[in-house]
Design an enzyme around this catalytic site. Structure first.
Site, PDB file in Angstrom:
ATOM      1  N   ASP A  89       2.157  12.425   5.629  1.00 26.38           N
ATOM      2  CA  ASP A  89       3.168  12.598   4.574  1.00 26.38           C
ATOM      3  C   ASP A  89       4.570  12.359   5.143  1.00 26.38           C
ATOM      4  O   ASP A  89       5.564  12.403   4.410  1.00 26.38           O
ATOM      5  CB  ASP A  89       3.041  13.951   3.873  1.00 26.38           C
ATOM      6  N   SER A  90       4.655  12.046   6.461  1.00 30.07           N
ATOM      7  CA  SER A  90       5.921  11.561   7.024  1.00 30.07           C
ATOM      8  C   SER A  90       6.354  10.280   6.320  1.00 30.07           C
ATOM      9  O   SER A  90       7.501   9.846   6.466  1.00 30.07           O
ATOM     10  CB  SER A  90       5.787  11.320   8.536  1.00 30.07           C
ATOM     11  N   LYS A 126      -6.030  16.071   6.493  1.00 27.88           N
ATOM     12  CA  LYS A 126      -5.282  17.013   7.341  1.00 27.88           C
ATOM     13  C   LYS A 126      -4.462  17.914   6.439  1.00 27.88           C
ATOM     14  O   LYS A 126      -3.920  17.438   5.428  1.00 27.88           O
ATOM     15  CB  LYS A 126      -4.353  16.270   8.302  1.00 27.88           C
ATOM     16  N   GLU A 177       2.324  20.774  16.546  1.00 29.51           N
ATOM     17  CA  GLU A 177       3.639  20.113  16.437  1.00 29.51           C
ATOM     18  C   GLU A 177       4.744  21.032  16.933  1.00 29.51           C
ATOM     19  O   GLU A 177       4.850  22.199  16.503  1.00 29.51           O
ATOM     20  CB  GLU A 177       3.904  19.696  14.978  1.00 29.51           C
TER      21      GLU A 177
HETATM   22  O1  KIV Z   1       2.950  13.322   8.493  1.00 32.64           O
HETATM   23  C1  KIV Z   1       2.911  13.162   9.716  1.00 32.64           C
HETATM   24  O2  KIV Z   1       3.262  12.104  10.262  1.00 32.64           O
HETATM   25  C2  KIV Z   1       2.432  14.263  10.516  1.00 32.64           C
HETATM   26  C3  KIV Z   1       2.569  14.135  12.001  1.00 32.64           C
HETATM   27  C4  KIV Z   1       3.961  14.425  12.391  1.00 32.64           C
HETATM   28  C5  KIV Z   1       1.598  14.982  12.710  1.00 32.64           C
HETATM   29  O3  KIV Z   1       1.975  15.235  10.002  1.00 32.64           O
END
Ligand code: KIV
Length: 286
Positions: free
Chosen positions: A47-48, A116, A185
């Site tokens: 979700d980044s 995740k 993280e």
């Molecule tokens: O959304 C993402 O990229 C993440 C990573 C920072 C682990 O959750």
């Protein structure tokens, strides 16, 4: 024919064999093809994407539809890596049945092999429900960006003895609930080392030091695609923004000067002037 992707079992076997696990994010077909060609075993459709693709100032506005569409593109661009799709904010916290319905969309429509979700002990019952329904789940503890408003910023977590113990207990509760792996993280490297030693499942670190079983990086950060943002925890494997900008400036100049396109990029009624086929740059030269 179905492709033979890396499985969660294989990822867990990598930990048992002491083989480290590199993971990177992807949100589109083209980047996914490059990652596939690079041979990385695991991709996170994170979700980044809220930050690096959609231009939000947090991950909170990202929707299940955003992740479903991105996952499907990443799956189409890959043959080997295990694809993990992030569950967006409030797609799993309301109740376990809502979580299951949304996770099912990421797997059935998005084509991901695993999901995740962020959180410790409090989301363990949700992880239990998903894993009992047959889903593979990756946990995510330490700094959990979907909680940015409660945490009051993107800060290192688990720095005191009390909070370090809480992070460790979170990790154990996710393993107990059936998670196949867990992202750590932005926690101190010593704490990540301890958690990695105590857990049977692989830990995947970001800003958590070198002793995790694997590492995850945000594609745009590690490749320097944003000239104004390079977090301390990101690797500097390339600085692509100025290279791309330079190419675009030269393109603009060439179009302005009438030097692009040339005959090589043009089509003619005389077939003998047709250009040679485009080479696949991801294949090795023969
Ligand atoms: O959304 C993402 O990229 C993440 C990573 C920072 C682990 O959750």
């Amino acid at each position: 024919m179905a492709t033979r992707r890396i499985t969660t079992y294989k990822i867990q076997q990598m930990k048992r064999r002491g083989v480290s696990i590199p993971m990177v994010t992807a949100y589109d077909y083209t980047a996914a093809r490059i990652i596939d060609a690079a041979g990385l075993p695991m991709i996170l459709v994170g979700d980044s994407m809220g930050h690096v693709v959609l231009g939000y100032d947090s991950t909170i506005p990202v929707t299940v539809d955003d992740i479903v569409n991105a996952s499907a593109a990443v799956v189409r661009g890959t043959t080997k890596p295990l694809i993990v799709a992030d569950m967006p904010f409030l797609s799993y916290q309301i109740d376990a049945e809502t979580a299951l319905r949304n996770a099912a969309r990421l797997i059935q429509e998005g084509g991901a092999q695993a999901v995740k979700l962020e959180g410790g002990k409090s989301v363990a019952p949700i992880i239990r429900r998903l894993t009992e329904a047959g889903l593979a789940v990756m946990g995510h503890i330490g700094l959990t960006p979907q909680h940015v408003n409660r945490l009051g910023g993107y800060r290192v977590q688990g720095k005191t003895e009390t909070t370090a113990n809480e992070v460790l207990e979170d990790a154990l509760s996710l393993q107990e609930a059936g998670a196949f792996s867990v992202v750590l993280e932005l926690i101190p490297a010593e704490l990540a080392k301890k958690i990695t030693k105590v857990l049977d499942i692989p830990t995947i670190g970001i800003g958590a030091g070198v002793h995790c079983d694997g590492q995850v990086q945000v594609f745009h950060d590690m490749l320097g695609l944003d000239p104004d943002f390079r977090p301390r925890h990101s690797g500097e494997y390339a600085t692509l923004a100025p290279i791309i900008k330079d190419a675009l400036v030269r393109y603009g100049q060439d179009v302005g000067a009438g030097t692009f396109p040339t005959d090589a990029q043009s089509f003619f009624s005389d077939e003998s002037r047709v250009m040679p086929p485009i080479r696949n740059a991801l294949e090795p030269d023969n």
